[in-house]
Design an enzyme around this catalytic site. Structure first.
Site, PDB file in Angstrom:
ATOM      1  N   ASN A   1      -2.650  -3.415  -0.763  1.00 56.46           N
ATOM      2  CA  ASN A   1      -2.005  -4.235   0.416  1.00 56.46           C
ATOM      3  C   ASN A   1      -2.839  -4.696   1.456  1.00 56.46           C
ATOM      4  O   ASN A   1      -3.752  -3.729   1.888  1.00 56.46           O
ATOM      5  CB  ASN A   1      -0.787  -3.177   0.920  1.00 56.46           C
ATOM      6  CG  ASN A   1      -0.396  -4.183   2.373  1.00 56.46           C
ATOM      7  OD1 ASN A   1       0.592  -4.939   2.127  1.00 56.46           O
ATOM      8  ND2 ASN A   1      -0.707  -3.501   3.693  1.00 56.46           N
ATOM      9  N   GLU A   2      -3.049  -6.187   1.477  1.00 57.61           N
ATOM     10  CA  GLU A   2      -3.770  -6.546   2.758  1.00 57.61           C
ATOM     11  C   GLU A   2      -5.268  -5.954   2.480  1.00 57.61           C
ATOM     12  O   GLU A   2      -5.687  -5.387   3.752  1.00 57.61           O
ATOM     13  CB  GLU A   2      -3.297  -6.651   4.182  1.00 57.61           C
ATOM     14  CG  GLU A   2      -1.973  -7.272   4.123  1.00 57.61           C
ATOM     15  CD  GLU A   2      -1.240  -7.409   5.571  1.00 57.61           C
ATOM     16  OE1 GLU A   2      -1.800  -6.626   6.392  1.00 57.61           O
ATOM     17  OE2 GLU A   2      -0.672  -8.180   5.850  1.00 57.61           O
TER      18      GLU A   2
ATOM     19  N   GLU B   1       4.832 -11.044   2.259  1.00 66.42           N
ATOM     20  CA  GLU B   1       5.241 -10.911   3.772  1.00 66.42           C
ATOM     21  C   GLU B   1       5.273 -12.062   4.530  1.00 66.42           C
ATOM     22  O   GLU B   1       4.345 -12.707   4.441  1.00 66.42           O
ATOM     23  CB  GLU B   1       4.008  -9.891   4.287  1.00 66.42           C
ATOM     24  CG  GLU B   1       4.290  -8.290   3.594  1.00 66.42           C
ATOM     25  CD  GLU B   1       3.247  -7.437   4.681  1.00 66.42           C
ATOM     26  OE1 GLU B   1       3.209  -7.625   5.665  1.00 66.42           O
ATOM     27  OE2 GLU B   1       2.754  -6.510   3.992  1.00 66.42           O
TER      28      GLU B   1
ATOM     29  N   GLU C   1       9.288  -0.561   4.125  1.00 64.36           N
ATOM     30  CA  GLU C   1       8.202  -0.123   4.276  1.00 64.36           C
ATOM     31  C   GLU C   1       8.407   1.413   4.844  1.00 64.36           C
ATOM     32  O   GLU C   1       9.460   1.502   5.765  1.00 64.36           O
ATOM     33  CB  GLU C   1       7.059  -0.769   5.147  1.00 64.36           C
ATOM     34  CG  GLU C   1       5.820   0.023   5.177  1.00 64.36           C
ATOM     35  CD  GLU C   1       4.703  -0.906   5.934  1.00 64.36           C
ATOM     36  OE1 GLU C   1       4.917  -1.836   6.444  1.00 64.36           O
ATOM     37  OE2 GLU C   1       3.515  -0.112   6.125  1.00 64.36           O
TER      38      GLU C   1
ATOM     39  N   ASN D   1       0.657  -1.748   5.136  1.00 64.75           N
ATOM     40  CA  ASN D   1      -0.238  -0.561   5.607  1.00 64.75           C
ATOM     41  C   ASN D   1      -0.030   0.550   5.354  1.00 64.75           C
ATOM     42  O   ASN D   1      -0.998   1.348   4.839  1.00 64.75           O
ATOM     43  CB  ASN D   1      -0.510  -0.742   6.944  1.00 64.75           C
ATOM     44  CG  ASN D   1      -0.876  -2.421   7.487  1.00 64.75           C
ATOM     45  OD1 ASN D   1      -1.182  -2.972   6.786  1.00 64.75           O
ATOM     46  ND2 ASN D   1      -0.629  -2.702   8.847  1.00 64.75           N
TER      47      ASN D   1
HETATM   48  O1  AHR Z   1       5.073  -5.962   7.984  1.00 60.29           O
HETATM   49  C1  AHR Z   1       4.364  -5.040   8.852  1.00 60.29           C
HETATM   50  C2  AHR Z   1       2.914  -4.877   8.532  1.00 60.29           C
HETATM   51  O2  AHR Z   1       2.168  -6.464   8.419  1.00 60.29           O
HETATM   52  C3  AHR Z   1       2.630  -4.404   7.186  1.00 60.29           C
HETATM   53  O3  AHR Z   1       2.447  -3.006   6.954  1.00 60.29           O
HETATM   54  C4  AHR Z   1       1.309  -4.980   6.741  1.00 60.29           C
HETATM   55  O4  AHR Z   1       0.881  -5.345   5.506  1.00 60.29           O
HETATM   56  C5  AHR Z   1       1.016  -6.475   7.702  1.00 60.29           C
HETATM   57  O5  AHR Z   1      -0.004  -6.399   8.256  1.00 60.29           O
END
Ligand code: AHR
Length: 507
Positions: free
Chosen positions: A174-175, A294, A28, A73
């Site tokens: 993502n999330e 993740e 990331e 994120n």
């Molecule tokens: O891996 C760290 C963060 O954890 C990522 O950016 C997010 O997707 C998750 O909350």
């Protein structure tokens, strides 16, 4: 004091083939994962493209199969086009997710170059936070369309090569269930945009493998209802639903931490049940698989996880640089056991993350790269898990813990490659109270010989590696393990992870 653990396994107790994609990781734009992690022009080991070859070598040694990029994120506020074209014309931007600045010197094309060098499959996440269907289609056209369209011609001009990047795995955001996410949505809002994005992406290429966002962890208030709503709408256009989870020792509760894999088992089983409920409701044959994209140990409450604030918007700050202990590596190895055991439904997984940020590989800017304790269970499992995953029945003492009540002191999974005759057994003693005497009847496998037994354990469960002492926590040969007349025995020290390798006897 020692007690006994008996494992029962048989070549007929098959779960599913070992999937290479179980051994994915994640890069990331966060902290020093990209800048001074994989990419550092000027570093003594940097190649002509600015990639650290010491990190590339460690990535290959780790046995990583696929890498998710560019977030996290981060992706929910990202403009992919900032990261392509002449580097000196790329804009610097504030990354709101991690309160940092991104010079955009690494983007999609650089990542693809790095992925080729590392020998990993790319998994690309599109921004469904601040963006939507059109931008997802644009990045798909840029990455995958054959030369001859506006954006694919830009790719050809930027990379100097006519081949498409041919990215097969795509995350639809993502999330998006998390209130912390830029552009956070409720389940209905996300279901709509994810379904329409997937439908449109399939018009470009029906064979893409598309992953809808599931829950950020099983404790989210919306967990299961979220998956139900999203899959009810998106079922026909997606292949997988994601799952994310991070564990840590909280408030000195070591016992619950050691039993973390019980939660991962529960999480996976619950997502499978929810996906299959939607399957029954919609009367479909297809099964939705899980992308566990993740997972890791992460001490979120520690200072190193707090992003900068105020007027401070640094490039590549030290963030989420957790240092992992021997105990963390045992829990981590146990999470891999859980993922492998669910290979019938977990089609892909990504360790979050690869370098510097909650990572098995650490680097010093301009200096050394070294292995954290967690490097070892990952590398050994990736290397030696082959053939079919076998279900292992564990009869073991139990230990009490606040989170789960009672947990088994040991956990295990095995893989069996019938063709080569290689059997690998992965087993943890996750009880702090003492050694476990292992007993396994391997009679059903025919004549086997013991190849090696390696145990990761440290007298001090909080011992960790560092750049100066990179081998403090590393697997050592376990000389107590023996094979006699088809019966495997040995000692598993408290808080330890062990790999036992056996092979069909040659004589
Ligand atoms: O891996 C760290 C963060 O954890 C990522 O950016 C997010 O997707 C998750 O909350």
């Amino acid at each position: 004091m020692s007690s006994h653990v008996t494992l029962t396994l048989n070549p007929a107790f098959r779960v599913a083939p070992v999937r290479r994609r179980t051994f994915g990781a994640f890069v990331e734009h966060l902290g020093r994962c990209v800048y001074t992690g994989i990419h550092e022009p000027g570093h003594p080991s940097a190649d002509a493209d600015g990639f650290r070859t010491d990190v590339l070598e460690l990535t290959r040694e780790l046995g990583v199969s696929s890498v998710r990029y560019p977030g996290g994120n981060f992706v929910s506020g990202y403009r992919w086009e900032d990261g392509v074209g002449p580097v000196d014309e790329r804009p610097a931007r504030h990354d709101l997710a991690w309160h940092s600045s991104d010079p955009n010197t690494v983007g999609l094309d650089e990542f693809m170059t790095w992925a080729r060098k590392a020998g990993v499959e790319p998994m690309y996440a599109v921004n469904l936070g601040t963006r939507g269907v059109q931008e997802a289609l644009d990045v798909l056209e840029y990455a995958n369309a054959p030369a001859g369209t506006h954006l694919s011609d830009q790719r050809v001009a930027n990379t100097g090569a006519s081949e498409s990047h041919d990215i097969r795995l795509w995350c639809l955001g993502n999330e998006m269930d998390g209130p912390w996410q830029i552009g956070h949505k409720n389940a209905e809002e996300y279901a709509r945009v994810a379904t329409e994005t997937a439908r449109a992406m399939r018009m470009e290429d029906p064979d893409l493998e598309l992953i809808a966002c599931g829950s950020s962890n099983a404790q989210m208030e919306t967990f299961a209802a979220w998956e139900n709503t999203v899959l009810t709408e998106a079922y026909d256009v997606v292949d997988m639903i994601s799952a994310h989870v991070y564990y840590s020792e909280k408030d000195g509760d070591q016992a619950s931490f050691l039993a973390s894999a019980d939660d991962m088992d529960y999480f996976i089983d619950s997502v499978v049940a929810t996906a299959d409920h939607v399957r029954a409701k919609l009367k479909r044959d297809k099964r939705i698989m899980i992308s566990f994209d993740e997972w890791n140990v992460w001490y979120q409450h520690r200072a190193e996880s707090r992003p900068p604030s105020g007027d401070d918007w640094p490039v590549a700050p030290v963030l989420l640089e957790d240092i992992y202990s021997a105990m963390d590596a045992v829990v981590f190895g146990n999470l891999l056991i859980s993922l492998l055991r669910h290979s019938d439904r977990v089609a892909s997984a990504s360790l979050a993350q690869l370098v510097n940020v909650i990572a098995p590989i650490m680097t010093e800017p301009g200096g050394r790269a070294w292995k954290q304790s967690t490097f070892h269970p990952f590398a050994l499992t990736s290397r030696f898990a082959k053939g079919e995953v076998l279900q292992v029945t564990v009869e073991a003492p139990t230990f009490e813990n606040q989170r789960f009540g009672t947990s088994a002191s040991a956990d295990a999974v095995a893989t069996w490659d019938e063709e080569s005759g290689d059997l690998a057994l992965f087993v943890v003693n996750r009880d702090a109270s003492g050694t476990l005497e292992l007993g396994v009847d391997l009679g059903a496998f025919g004549d086997l010989e013991l190849v090696e037994a390696l145990t990761l354990h440290h007298e001090d469960p909080y011992a960790a590696n560092s750049a100066d002492a990179p081998d403090t926590v590393a697997p050592q040969p376990n000389s107590s393990v023996a094979l006699d007349g088809g019966r495997l025995t040995g000692e598993l020290p408290s808080i330890s992870w062990t790999l036992v390798r056996l092979a069909r006897a040659t004589s």
